[in-house]
Write a protein that holds these residues in place. Structure first.
Motif, PDB file in Angstrom:
ATOM      1  N   LEU A   1      35.509  66.377  38.910  1.00 49.43           N
ATOM      2  CA  LEU A   1      36.178  64.949  38.336  1.00 49.43           C
ATOM      3  C   LEU A   1      35.158  64.057  38.103  1.00 49.43           C
ATOM      4  N   ILE A   2      35.621  63.341  37.016  1.00 47.54           N
ATOM      5  CA  ILE A   2      34.919  62.060  36.638  1.00 47.54           C
ATOM      6  C   ILE A   2      36.031  60.920  37.315  1.00 47.54           C
ATOM      7  N   SER A   3      35.578  60.107  37.928  1.00 45.82           N
ATOM      8  CA  SER A   3      36.151  59.023  38.428  1.00 45.82           C
ATOM      9  C   SER A   3      35.786  57.802  37.832  1.00 45.82           C
ATOM     10  N   VAL A   4      36.727  57.110  37.048  1.00 46.29           N
ATOM     11  CA  VAL A   4      36.722  55.917  36.368  1.00 46.29           C
ATOM     12  C   VAL A   4      37.423  54.677  37.035  1.00 46.29           C
ATOM     13  N   LEU A   5      36.973  53.774  37.655  1.00 43.06           N
ATOM     14  CA  LEU A   5      37.536  52.614  38.204  1.00 43.06           C
ATOM     15  C   LEU A   5      37.753  51.371  37.126  1.00 43.06           C
ATOM     16  N   GLN A   6      39.132  50.953  36.727  1.00 42.55           N
ATOM     17  CA  GLN A   6      39.021  49.833  35.795  1.00 42.55           C
ATOM     18  C   GLN A   6      39.923  48.673  36.637  1.00 42.55           C
ATOM     19  N   SER A   7      39.188  47.657  36.652  1.00 37.07           N
ATOM     20  CA  SER A   7      39.886  46.512  37.640  1.00 37.07           C
ATOM     21  C   SER A   7      39.951  45.472  36.814  1.00 37.07           C
ATOM     22  N   PHE A   8      41.379  44.688  36.799  1.00 40.35           N
ATOM     23  CA  PHE A   8      41.484  43.586  36.067  1.00 40.35           C
ATOM     24  C   PHE A   8      41.463  42.202  36.580  1.00 40.35           C
ATOM     25  N   SER A   9      41.158  41.261  36.186  1.00 43.92           N
ATOM     26  CA  SER A   9      41.384  39.925  37.065  1.00 43.92           C
ATOM     27  C   SER A   9      42.837  39.440  36.989  1.00 43.92           C
ATOM     28  N   ALA A  10      43.059  38.400  37.711  1.00 43.01           N
ATOM     29  CA  ALA A  10      44.497  38.181  37.748  1.00 43.01           C
ATOM     30  C   ALA A  10      44.652  37.295  36.297  1.00 43.01           C
ATOM     31  N   ARG A  11      43.650  36.800  35.629  1.00 37.85           N
ATOM     32  CA  ARG A  11      43.817  36.116  34.435  1.00 37.85           C
ATOM     33  C   ARG A  11      43.983  37.168  33.378  1.00 37.85           C
ATOM     34  N   GLU A  12      43.569  38.259  33.468  1.00 36.14           N
ATOM     35  CA  GLU A  12      43.961  39.378  32.615  1.00 36.14           C
ATOM     36  C   GLU A  12      45.276  40.071  32.642  1.00 36.14           C
ATOM     37  N   ALA A  13      45.445  40.437  33.845  1.00 35.86           N
ATOM     38  CA  ALA A  13      46.634  40.968  34.154  1.00 35.86           C
ATOM     39  C   ALA A  13      47.273  40.339  35.464  1.00 35.86           C
ATOM     40  N   ASP A  14      48.333  39.739  35.486  1.00 39.85           N
ATOM     41  CA  ASP A  14      48.724  39.123  36.499  1.00 39.85           C
ATOM     42  C   ASP A  14      49.431  40.134  37.610  1.00 39.85           C
ATOM     43  N   PRO A  15      48.742  40.364  38.756  1.00 40.01           N
ATOM     44  CA  PRO A  15      49.206  41.411  39.628  1.00 40.01           C
ATOM     45  C   PRO A  15      50.494  41.227  40.259  1.00 40.01           C
ATOM     46  N   ASP A  16      51.298  40.118  40.138  1.00 39.77           N
ATOM     47  CA  ASP A  16      52.660  39.942  40.764  1.00 39.77           C
ATOM     48  C   ASP A  16      53.660  40.429  39.442  1.00 39.77           C
ATOM     49  N   ASP A  17      53.169  40.554  38.500  1.00 39.96           N
ATOM     50  CA  ASP A  17      54.402  41.039  37.283  1.00 39.96           C
ATOM     51  C   ASP A  17      54.367  42.337  37.171  1.00 39.96           C
ATOM     52  N   PRO A  18      55.234  43.184  37.529  1.00 40.69           N
ATOM     53  CA  PRO A  18      55.457  44.422  37.309  1.00 40.69           C
ATOM     54  C   PRO A  18      55.040  45.113  35.690  1.00 40.69           C
ATOM     55  N   LEU A  19      55.400  44.296  34.983  1.00 35.40           N
ATOM     56  CA  LEU A  19      55.026  44.493  33.379  1.00 35.40           C
ATOM     57  C   LEU A  19      53.684  44.768  33.292  1.00 35.40           C
TER      58      LEU A  19
ATOM     59  N   GLY B   1      43.910  41.888  45.775  1.00 29.14           N
ATOM     60  CA  GLY B   1      45.491  42.181  45.249  1.00 29.14           C
ATOM     61  C   GLY B   1      45.385  42.500  43.545  1.00 29.14           C
ATOM     62  N   LEU B   2      44.253  42.743  43.346  1.00 33.49           N
ATOM     63  CA  LEU B   2      44.293  43.087  41.780  1.00 33.49           C
ATOM     64  C   LEU B   2      44.798  44.244  41.207  1.00 33.49           C
ATOM     65  N   LEU B   3      45.162  44.120  39.994  1.00 34.05           N
ATOM     66  CA  LEU B   3      45.725  45.611  39.295  1.00 34.05           C
ATOM     67  C   LEU B   3      44.355  46.261  38.958  1.00 34.05           C
ATOM     68  N   HIS B   4      44.419  47.678  39.360  1.00 35.15           N
ATOM     69  CA  HIS B   4      43.328  48.396  38.816  1.00 35.15           C
ATOM     70  C   HIS B   4      43.744  49.881  38.638  1.00 35.15           C
ATOM     71  N   ASN B   5      42.906  50.317  37.936  1.00 37.57           N
ATOM     72  CA  ASN B   5      43.357  51.995  37.736  1.00 37.57           C
ATOM     73  C   ASN B   5      42.078  52.861  38.250  1.00 37.57           C
ATOM     74  N   HIS B   6      42.480  53.947  38.807  1.00 43.75           N
ATOM     75  CA  HIS B   6      41.718  54.980  39.569  1.00 43.75           C
ATOM     76  C   HIS B   6      41.909  56.125  38.232  1.00 43.75           C
ATOM     77  N   ILE B   7      41.050  56.210  37.553  1.00 41.55           N
ATOM     78  CA  ILE B   7      41.327  57.347  36.452  1.00 41.55           C
ATOM     79  C   ILE B   7      40.609  58.514  36.903  1.00 41.55           C
ATOM     80  N   LEU B   8      41.349  59.614  37.058  1.00 40.74           N
ATOM     81  CA  LEU B   8      40.608  60.869  37.664  1.00 40.74           C
ATOM     82  C   LEU B   8      40.674  62.084  36.543  1.00 40.74           C
ATOM     83  N   ILE B   9      39.461  62.258  35.834  1.00 39.68           N
ATOM     84  CA  ILE B   9      39.266  63.343  34.812  1.00 39.68           C
ATOM     85  C   ILE B   9      38.880  64.346  35.210  1.00 39.68           C
ATOM     86  N   ASN B  10      39.544  65.614  34.851  1.00 37.58           N
ATOM     87  CA  ASN B  10      38.932  66.910  35.146  1.00 37.58           C
ATOM     88  C   ASN B  10      37.773  67.140  34.210  1.00 37.58           C
ATOM     89  N   ASP B  11      36.638  67.391  34.721  1.00 39.18           N
ATOM     90  CA  ASP B  11      35.561  67.603  34.319  1.00 39.18           C
ATOM     91  C   ASP B  11      35.213  68.771  33.375  1.00 39.18           C
TER      92      ASP B  11
END
Length: 170
Positions: free
Chosen positions: A66-84, A117-127
């Motif tokens: 796997l290739i593991s990519v982590l993308q984390s967004f600040s609260a100003r970019e993506a409100d962690p309390d908003d499900p949208l 508690g920031l929103l972030h993606n764990h992206i797991l890519i099959n190598d």
């Protein structure tokens, strides 16, 4: 701009199991994942078993699963309390993967854990490519390139935060 990391992983099944959480969340959360989706992979069932089909096709000396990519967004970019925003962050991860890692299976686990508690993606890519069992090319492993791709995709949907881009609480 989103905080980003990339790593090569030899034990794909173990990382998938960690990201799935097995019903366990961090920081007193009931669940680890807010949204889970993927590219070229069937929902439900065993994700690792689906990827194993291609891992077996890799050449003998190919050790990265796997290739593991982590993308984390600040609260100003993506409100962690908003499900949208959780849905939007997941969409950013899926589109990023589909665009830059074609012909590969990808899992995108969007989480809101860690101390901040920031929103972030764990992206797991099959190598291992589905069509020819080849590994990713150099650009797909190269951190500056992946960071650039992450920023470009996020900027399509979010106003990027150019403040502290190195959160220490992930």
């Amino acid at each position: 701009m989103p905080y980003c990391t990339i790593a090569r992983v030899k034990t794909g099944r173990q990382l998938i199991r960690y990201c799935e959480g097995n019903g366990k969340g961090h920081n007193n959360n009931d669940h680890r994942n807010v949204v889970v989706s993927g590219v070229n992979i069937f929902p439900g069932g065993s994700y690792a078993d689906q990827m194993q089909v291609y891992w077996k096709r890799a050449r003998r000396g190919h050790h990265t699963q796997l290739i593991s990519v982590l993308q984390s967004f600040s609260a100003r970019e993506a409100d962690p309390d908003d499900p949208l925003y959780a849905e939007l962050v997941n969409k950013i991860g899926v589109e990023f993967a589909a665009e830059h890692y074609p012909d590969r299976q990808v899992l995108v686990f969007t989480q809101r854990d860690g101390r901040s508690g920031l929103l972030h993606n764990h992206i797991l890519i099959n190598d291992v490519a589905m069509s020819d069992a080849r590994g990713c090319d150099n650009a797909q492993y190269h951190f500056p390139t992946v960071k650039e791709w992450t920023n470009a995709k996020a900027a399509e949907y979010l106003t990027l935060d150019f403040g502290d881009t190195n959160p220490k609480d992930l």
